[in-house]
Write an enzyme that holds these catalytic residues in place. Structure first.
Site, mmCIF file in Angstrom:
data_model
loop_
_atom_site.group_PDB
_atom_site.id
_atom_site.type_symbol
_atom_site.label_atom_id
_atom_site.label_comp_id
_atom_site.label_asym_id
_atom_site.label_seq_id
_atom_site.Cartn_x
_atom_site.Cartn_y
_atom_site.Cartn_z
ATOM 1 N N THR A 60 0.246 9.883 0.211
ATOM 2 C CA THR A 60 1.512 9.594 -0.465
ATOM 3 C C THR A 60 1.232 9.241 -1.921
ATOM 4 O OG1 THR A 60 2.548 8.778 1.562
ATOM 5 C CG2 THR A 60 3.545 8.080 -0.514
ATOM 6 N N ARG A 111 0.837 -1.198 0.000
ATOM 7 C CA ARG A 111 0.000 0.000 0.000
ATOM 8 C C ARG A 111 0.871 1.246 0.000
ATOM 9 N NH1 ARG A 111 -1.006 2.385 4.857
ATOM 10 N NH2 ARG A 111 -3.172 2.758 4.350
ATOM 11 N N LEU A 112 0.278 2.327 -0.456
ATOM 12 C CA LEU A 112 0.817 3.673 -0.276
ATOM 13 C C LEU A 112 -0.229 4.457 0.501
ATOM 14 C CD1 LEU A 112 2.390 4.676 -3.728
ATOM 15 C CD2 LEU A 112 3.594 4.117 -1.614
ATOM 16 N N ASP A 113 0.208 5.243 1.462
ATOM 17 C CA ASP A 113 -0.722 6.003 2.280
ATOM 18 C C ASP A 113 -1.598 6.920 1.433
ATOM 19 O OD1 ASP A 113 0.410 4.868 4.557
ATOM 20 O OD2 ASP A 113 1.912 6.454 4.708
ATOM 21 N N TYR A 114 -2.724 7.294 1.996
ATOM 22 C CA TYR A 114 -3.685 8.190 1.342
ATOM 23 C C TYR A 114 -3.007 9.461 0.836
ATOM 24 C CZ TYR A 114 -7.846 11.215 0.973
ATOM 25 O OH TYR A 114 -8.832 12.067 0.541
#
Length: 243
Positions: free
Chosen positions: A105, A100-103
């Site tokens: 990022t 995942r990539l943060d919201y």
């Protein structure tokens, strides 16, 4: 014939490890019969395989790079109605993000329907390197950056050694640009690492995943991985596992 847990993983239902748990829990049937023995061999094109009474569809595996924008959730759905990474693709095949990539990022995110492939890349023991470019508050000293290079203690444990490069500092804005490469995937890890040395991240972008880059992509755009890229990712992960 192939092992049942491998077929389930390749269908994108779950990772191979999770597939083994599903089998052991009696949640998988083959031709209507419950199967709990790991290593059971099946013929994917002929045998009817169900997980929790839902037939699995053995799709052709697909692999994509997405240049994820900020403000997008790394998931296939969101109960708050926010945009998710699969919104950038058609519905002709099932996809899920690798990690995942943060919201807040942006950057390179892989998506696939191949659960086994995703599990290989996400598992810490395979040590696939991810490079980020961070805009941080203030100008970190060389001593503080060395703390990140050696590994720094967070609330969920010490981070592995990282590669860190000071790119530039802007005295007018009081900010710096730092490149950092890690192979772990702790929640919000890069942000927490910089917070730990007193230089919060203002903006974060993942520029590289292994040897893959965002070259040729604009934010919100995606491209399919080439066969040799998929092969190289597998070989790279296996090589690092064995080192």
């Amino acid at each position: 014939m192939e092992r049942l847990q491998k077929v389930i993983a390749q269908a994108g239902v779950a990772s191979r490890r999770k597939a083994e748990e599903l089998i052991s829990e009696g949640r998988v049937t083959v031709n209507g019969e419950v199967v709990t023995e790991l290593g059971t061999k099946v013929t994917p094109r002929k045998d009817k395989i169900e997980v929790d009474r839902v037939p699995i569809d053995r799709e052709e595996p697909v692999y994509y790079i997405l240049y994820k924008p900020t403000g997008v959730i790394s998931s296939v759905s969101d109960d708050k109605g926010r945009k998710v990474v699969t919104d950038f693709f058609s519905n002709e095949f099932r996809l899920f993000p690798v990690g995942r990539l943060d919201y807040d990022t942006s950057g390179l995110l892989l998506l696939t329907n191949d659960g086994e492939f995703a599990n290989i890349l996400m598992h810490p023991k395979y040590k696939v390197t991810k490079m980020y470019v961070a805009k941080v508050q203030g100008v970190p000293s060389r001593e503080k950056l060395k703390l990140l290079e050696r590994g720094i203690m967070l609330e969920d444990g010490k981070t592995a050694p990282a590669r860190v490069k000071f790119v530039s500092g802007n005295p007018k804005t009081g900010t710096s640009i730092i490149e950092i490469s890690i192979h772990e995937g702790k929640n919000r890890q890069v942000r927490r690492m910089f917070e730990a040395i007193g230089h919060p991240v203002l903006k974060l972008k993942r520029e590289m995943y292994g040897f893959l880059t965002l070259k040729g992509l604009n934010t919100g755009e995606a491209r399919e991985l080439r066969p040799h890229e998929v092969k190289q990712l597998r070989e790279m992960a296996e090589k690092k596992k064995n080192n």
